[in-house]
Design an enzyme around this catalytic site. Structure first.
Site, PDB file in Angstrom:
ATOM      1  N   GLU A   1      39.227  55.871  38.983  1.00 38.00           N
ATOM      2  CA  GLU A   1      38.938  54.687  39.794  1.00 38.00           C
ATOM      3  C   GLU A   1      37.467  54.288  39.691  1.00 38.00           C
ATOM      4  O   GLU A   1      37.128  53.126  39.470  1.00 38.00           O
ATOM      5  CB  GLU A   1      39.300  54.968  41.256  1.00 38.00           C
ATOM      6  CG  GLU A   1      39.127  53.773  42.167  1.00 38.00           C
ATOM      7  CD  GLU A   1      40.140  52.686  41.871  1.00 38.00           C
ATOM      8  OE1 GLU A   1      41.341  52.944  41.957  1.00 38.00           O
ATOM      9  OE2 GLU A   1      39.720  51.568  41.534  1.00 38.00           O
TER      10      GLU A   1
ATOM     11  N   ASP B   1      36.018  50.805  38.083  1.00 38.73           N
ATOM     12  CA  ASP B   1      35.366  49.806  38.931  1.00 38.73           C
ATOM     13  C   ASP B   1      33.963  49.486  38.424  1.00 38.73           C
ATOM     14  O   ASP B   1      33.550  48.322  38.388  1.00 38.73           O
ATOM     15  CB  ASP B   1      35.269  50.314  40.376  1.00 38.73           C
ATOM     16  CG  ASP B   1      36.637  50.489  41.029  1.00 38.73           C
ATOM     17  OD1 ASP B   1      37.636  50.023  40.449  1.00 38.73           O
ATOM     18  OD2 ASP B   1      36.708  51.104  42.108  1.00 38.73           O
TER      19      ASP B   1
ATOM     20  N   SER C   1      43.859  47.904  41.307  1.00 36.82           N
ATOM     21  CA  SER C   1      42.535  48.529  41.253  1.00 36.82           C
ATOM     22  C   SER C   1      41.638  47.849  40.229  1.00 36.82           C
ATOM     23  O   SER C   1      40.418  47.880  40.356  1.00 36.82           O
ATOM     24  CB  SER C   1      42.664  49.991  40.824  1.00 36.82           C
ATOM     25  OG  SER C   1      42.934  50.804  41.914  1.00 36.82           O
TER      26      SER C   1
ATOM     27  N   ASP D   1      47.757  28.812  38.377  1.00 38.42           N
ATOM     28  CA  ASP D   1      48.969  29.191  39.111  1.00 38.42           C
ATOM     29  C   ASP D   1      49.815  30.105  38.224  1.00 38.42           C
ATOM     30  O   ASP D   1      50.034  29.802  37.048  1.00 38.42           O
ATOM     31  CB  ASP D   1      49.737  27.907  39.472  1.00 38.42           C
ATOM     32  CG  ASP D   1      50.819  28.161  40.499  1.00 38.42           C
ATOM     33  OD1 ASP D   1      50.942  29.306  40.971  1.00 38.42           O
ATOM     34  OD2 ASP D   1      51.541  27.192  40.825  1.00 38.42           O
ATOM     35  N   ILE D   2      50.269  31.213  38.765  1.00 42.75           N
ATOM     36  CA  ILE D   2      51.099  32.149  37.995  1.00 42.75           C
ATOM     37  C   ILE D   2      52.555  31.912  38.383  1.00 42.75           C
ATOM     38  O   ILE D   2      52.903  31.962  39.568  1.00 42.75           O
ATOM     39  CB  ILE D   2      50.707  33.613  38.296  1.00 42.75           C
ATOM     40  CG1 ILE D   2      49.201  33.827  38.079  1.00 42.75           C
ATOM     41  CG2 ILE D   2      51.533  34.582  37.449  1.00 42.75           C
ATOM     42  CD1 ILE D   2      48.721  33.639  36.662  1.00 42.75           C
TER      43      ILE D   2
ATOM     44  N   GLY E   1      52.769  27.326  43.112  1.00 42.25           N
ATOM     45  CA  GLY E   1      52.075  27.440  44.388  1.00 42.25           C
ATOM     46  C   GLY E   1      51.900  28.900  44.775  1.00 42.25           C
ATOM     47  O   GLY E   1      52.166  29.811  43.989  1.00 42.25           O
TER      48      GLY E   1
END
Ligand SMILES: *[C@@H]1O[C@H](CO)[C@@H](O)[C@H](O)[C@H]1NC(C)=O
Ligand SMILES: *[C@@H]1O[C@H](CO)[C@@H](O)[C@H](O)[C@H]1NC(C)=O
Ligand SMILES: *[C@@H]1O[C@H](CO)[C@@H](O)[C@H](O)[C@H]1NC(C)=O
Ligand SMILES: *[C@@H]1O[C@H](CO)[C@@H](O)[C@H](O)[C@H]1NC(C)=O
Ligand SMILES: *[C@@H]1O[C@H](CO)[C@@H](O)[C@H](O)[C@H]1NC(C)=O
Length: 639
Positions: free
Chosen positions: A306, A310, A554, A597-598, A616
């Protein structure tokens, strides 16, 4: 918020004087809180000894807290004349300090129960009353029984009660009391999932050359394999990220990690040498919270995945803007969400504010080898953006606990901070793919959806995950992530729907009614999540000396945080305030254009296909992925 740490003895400097307790016990005890979910893998081993002393802390109800959403909207809604006029910490404390009546009633109750005034202390912001008491005294005061719980595998111990009661006319004056029912559900990363490709990854920079797709535009070599390996260049192309050279000296971006998760300097350099050579040697600014260490003793994917992810992507995108690493918790006890909140927000600390001893780390740490210093309280100003890729199931938090913490995120929004949380990696299911049974509890046989906290808090921005669809390029629309992980999304069982997303959520439910009933999700009109999304599949990271692929929301959260950090830089350089709480903006008509938009994919879980990404907002990918080139001028056009 910075305030003096010490509790003061009541009556001396709190400006609080009652000659005699005005409170008489005339009401029955009623249950105030019950544990949300019994911890799996822990067994009750014995009663907690009655003579042990505990710091009992009573979180008083806060004045004006029901107006928090409106107050936050006033400084965050793009059409508000107050947009960007963030509050000072003093204003926040003054506005939400509990009423004198609440203080008087709770103190009266304690005095009537045999605690002397000298032993009753109050935090400087008046939010908390503390009294040191023995377990036996507390059990009588709260009509509770404290037990020690032992972890079946590790032998770790913690204590708490299953339920506690207070006089019925006291309930309205308190939010919660600790340590009580809140079991230690430490946040887990949400979550990097290692995925080594058969035959190895090879050096990611040596790509195999552009794909030949008949009607696609030519794909430069660096972008040839973004459907199989995400790199910094893939993200810049996907989200139209302009060249970034920080112009402001005052910008800040914080990334939270919980010990023993830690980055390895060698991993950062491995990643940078391959993808961003000028960054070799660059490191985050480390802030150690509650005895934290950036440990390097234990090295494996679980310890480094992680943090490496990051920082490699956060730093890779915003450098030379510095990133502040909020490394939280010691090696023995770890930490919870409230611990990092304490460090940036003294009004929330154990000694000033509101964390839960059994939910979060208790500092000073009573366990052998634990951190003995005082809790890190208000040690830095809140960064303008904070990204946290850890979460717990909402079902394991009590509503009082979840609300109190959520309200603190709202207060940070009033101060001008954007709080990002990853939305979960199990689609509509909770951690580990577990769903809820008919009583709303995590159950391996459960069939109800299991939302993620803090993502369901309406005052954070929850980030879901997308993917470059297999065989597609960065120039084609992404879909919801359906490899290895599924984007966390759905509806809260605690928080009602906030005003800013009402129209988007209503339109989703009306125009694309999901094939589920209240047997699967809360159909009563509650907070929907996530709010936005960003790629969460196939990230190449340097980890433990090699390259691997990771997946998860993540990935999405720190990347979204990097984009907001770029936007803040532009605004700060223009003499404006940072964007703060962005949700009212990103749901507005004005900003719709600035999101891709996905409309492909879903977030399966609980033996269902989950929700479906559609035109939307949807509870899979939110309003979509950012187009940074469009967002910057739009945010600059706001006051
Ligand atoms: C590191 O691993 C050892 C052995 O597995 C374990 O005893 C120790 O607690 C671990 N340290 C951390 C920080 O988890
Ligand atoms: C729900 O799950 C909990 C375990 O988390 C279990 O104790 C309880 O009996 C279950 N309830 C039903 C109705 O299945
Ligand atoms: C859960 O399902 C398994 C197998 O499907 C069954 O053996 C078990 O009894 C169930 N548990 C509960 C609590 O219903
Ligand atoms: C649904 O959400 C609302 C908050 O909007 C909450 O009060 C209610 O208890 C939830 N229902 C269930 C079944 O969890
Ligand atoms: C993002 O916005 C820029 C500037 O308006 C535009 O040129 C680009 O095509 C947009 N990207 C996508 C994926 O729509």
């Amino acid at each position: 918020m910075r305030f003096p740490l010490a509790f003061v003895v009541l009556g001396l400097s709190v400006g609080f004087s009652v000659a005699a307790p005005s409170y008489t016990i005339h009401s029955h005890h009623v249950v105030h809180e019950k544990r949300a979910a019994e911890p799996l893998d822990w067994v009750v081993s014995r009663r907690l000894e009655g003579h042990k002393r505990l710091p009992l802390r009573i979180g008083l109800a806060q004045r004006n807290i029901h107006n928090l959403e409106d107050m936050l909207m006033a400084v965050s809604h793009p059409e508000s004349p107050e947009y960007g006029k963030h509050w000072t910490p003093e204003q926040v404390v003054d506005t939400f300090a509990p009423s004198e009546e609440s203080i008087r009633n709770v103190v009266g109750w304690l005095e009537n129960s045999g605690f002397s005034r000298d032993n009753i202390k109050m935090s400087a912001n008046k939010g908390w009353i503390q009294v040191d008491a023995t377990v036996a005294q507390i059990e009588e005061l709260l009509d509770a029984e404290y037990h020690v719980y032992t972890h079946m595998e590790t032998g770790e111990e913690q204590f708490g009660c299953q339920t506690y009661s207070v006089p019925s006319d006291i309930r309205e004056h308190i939010d919660l009391i600790k340590p009580t029912v809140h079991f230690n559900h430490r946040p887990s990363p949400k979550s990097v999932t290692k995925f080594k490709r058969a035959g190895g990854l090879g050096a990611p920079s040596s790509s195999t050359g552009p794909k030949q797709s008949p009607n696609a535009k030519p794909v430069p070599p660096a972008l040839a394999n973004c459907d199989e390996m995400i790199t910094l260049d893939c993200l810049r192309a996907l989200y139209s990220v302009p060249d970034f050279t920080p112009k402001s000296k005052h910008n800040t971006y914080g990334i939270v990690e919980f010990t023993p998760q830690a980055f390895l300097a060698g991993d950062l350099d491995l990643f940078f040498s391959n993808f961003s050579p000028s960054l070799v040697g660059a490191r985050p600014e480390i802030v150690l919270i509650d005895g934290a260490v950036v440990q390097t003793t234990n090295q494996s994917f679980d310890f480094n995945g992680e943090s490496d992810l990051d920082l490699e992507y956060g730093m890779g995108l915003v450098n030379p803007q510095k990133i502040t690493l909020l490394q939280t918790g010691d090696l023995v006890e770890g930490a919870g969400f409230d611990n990092w909140l304490d460090a940036v927000d003294a009004s929330f600390c154990t000694f000033e504010g509101g964390d839960i001893a059994s939910q979060d780390g208790i500092y000073p740490d009573p366990l052998p080898g634990g951190f003995k210093g005082p809790e890190s309280c208000g040690i830095i100003a809140p960064p303008f953006v904070v990204s946290t890729s850890y979460s717990q199931d909402e079902s394991t938090a009590t509503p009082f606990y979840a609300r109190r913490q959520c309200n603190e995120y709202g207060k940070l929004g009033l101060l001008g901070t954007t709080i990002l949380y990853s939305s979960g990696d199990d689609g509509v299911a909770g951690n580990g793919g577990v769903c809820l049974n008919s009583t709303g509890l995590p159950d391996p046989n459960g069939t109800m959806f299991n939302p993620s906290f803090p993502a369901t808090c309406p005052f954070v921005t929850a980030a879901g995950a997308t993917q470059v669809n297999p065989g597609s390029t960065v120039f084609e629309p992404e879909g919801a992530c359906e490899q290895v992980i599924f984007s966390g999304g759905g509806f809260s069982n605690i928080f009602p729907i906030p005003e800013y997303q009402k129209s988007a959520v209503t339109s989703f439910l009306k125009n694309h009614p999901p094939p589920f009933t209240s047997a699967q999700f809360n159909t009563s009109g509650s907070r929907g999540f996530p709010d936005l999304s960003a790629n969460g599949a196939n990230y190449v990271i340097g980890i433990d000396g090699e390259f691997e692929l990771v997946f998860g929301t993540s990935c999405s959260s720190p990347v979204a945080g990097s984009f907001i950090t770029m936007i803040n830089d532009a605004r700060l350089a223009d003499g404006k305030r940072p964007v703060g709480f962005i949700n009212p903006v990103i749901y507005s008509d004005l900003f719709r254009e600035a999101f891709n938009d996905i409309t492909m994919g879903g977030n399966q879980g609980c033996n269902t296909p989950g929700f479906t990404a559609t035109e939307g907002w949807d509870p899979v990918t939110g309003v979509g992925t950012p187009n940074v080139s469009k967002l910057i001028p739009l945010f600059l056009s706001l006051p």
